[in-house]
Design an enzyme around this catalytic site. Structure first.
Site, PDB file in Angstrom:
ATOM      1  N   GLU A  21       0.688  -1.108   0.060  1.00 39.72           N
ATOM      2  CA  GLU A  21      -0.174  -0.084  -0.004  1.00 39.72           C
ATOM      3  C   GLU A  21       0.804   1.263  -0.029  1.00 39.72           C
ATOM      4  O   GLU A  21       0.646   2.185  -0.412  1.00 39.72           O
ATOM      5  CB  GLU A  21      -0.771   0.066   1.258  1.00 39.72           C
ATOM      6  CG  GLU A  21      -1.996  -0.877   1.215  1.00 39.72           C
ATOM      7  CD  GLU A  21      -2.985  -0.871   2.573  1.00 39.72           C
ATOM      8  OE1 GLU A  21      -4.127  -0.686   2.296  1.00 39.72           O
ATOM      9  OE2 GLU A  21      -2.201  -1.140   3.448  1.00 39.72           O
ATOM     10  N   LYS A  98     -12.397   4.167   1.758  1.00 38.88           N
ATOM     11  CA  LYS A  98     -11.381   3.324   0.613  1.00 38.88           C
ATOM     12  C   LYS A  98     -11.839   2.229  -0.026  1.00 38.88           C
ATOM     13  O   LYS A  98     -11.960   1.340   0.702  1.00 38.88           O
ATOM     14  CB  LYS A  98     -10.057   2.878   1.784  1.00 38.88           C
ATOM     15  CG  LYS A  98      -8.835   2.692   0.841  1.00 38.88           C
ATOM     16  CD  LYS A  98      -7.997   2.433   1.846  1.00 38.88           C
ATOM     17  CE  LYS A  98      -6.863   1.417   1.716  1.00 38.88           C
ATOM     18  NZ  LYS A  98      -5.566   1.427   2.688  1.00 38.88           N
TER      19      LYS A  98
END
Length: 128
Positions: A21, A98
């Protein structure tokens, strides 16, 4: 209290705790509401008499796209403080999600509400 809102503002940024990420930008989606007295603008029909939400959106997008946080909580807090500080509103609500962060869910995220007293505490926290 009158409110102005921006829904489904979408951009990409580095946000997450896992190594992968930290390497790729991910999509985040925001719903933003903030206080504004819109009576004068309603009477004058002039953009000069209201809070220009296009300016707010552009500034928020710029901030997010340049950021890099581990937590969506931290990103949402920064967005809220930015709006309180730069646009002189007394209250803001930020819902930041998200998409795809958890398998089998559409999205995950946080919703927070902040006001001027929170901005003052934020400023004190940042002092050396």
């Amino acid at each position: 209290m009158d409110k102005i809102f921006i829904h489904a503002l979408k951009t990409e940024t580095i946000v997450g705790i896992f190594d992968w990420e930290r390497q790729v930008k991910q999509t985040v989606v925001l719903d933003i509401e903030f206080s504004a007295d819109i009576r004068k603008a309603a009477l004058s029909d002039s953009i000069d008499d209201t809070l220009n939400y296009k300016r707010v959106a552009k500034r928020v997008l710029s901030c997010i796209e340049e950021s890099s946080f581990h937590l969506v909580e931290t990103l949402a807090e920064h967005v809220a403080m930015l709006i309180l500080e730069e646009f002189a509103v007394s209250w803001v609500r930020v819902a930041l999600s998200k998409p795809g962060a958890i398998r089998n869910s559409r999205d995950v995220g946080v919703i927070l509400e902040r006001g001027v007293p929170d901005l003052e505490k934020w400023r004190l926290r940042l002092r050396p």
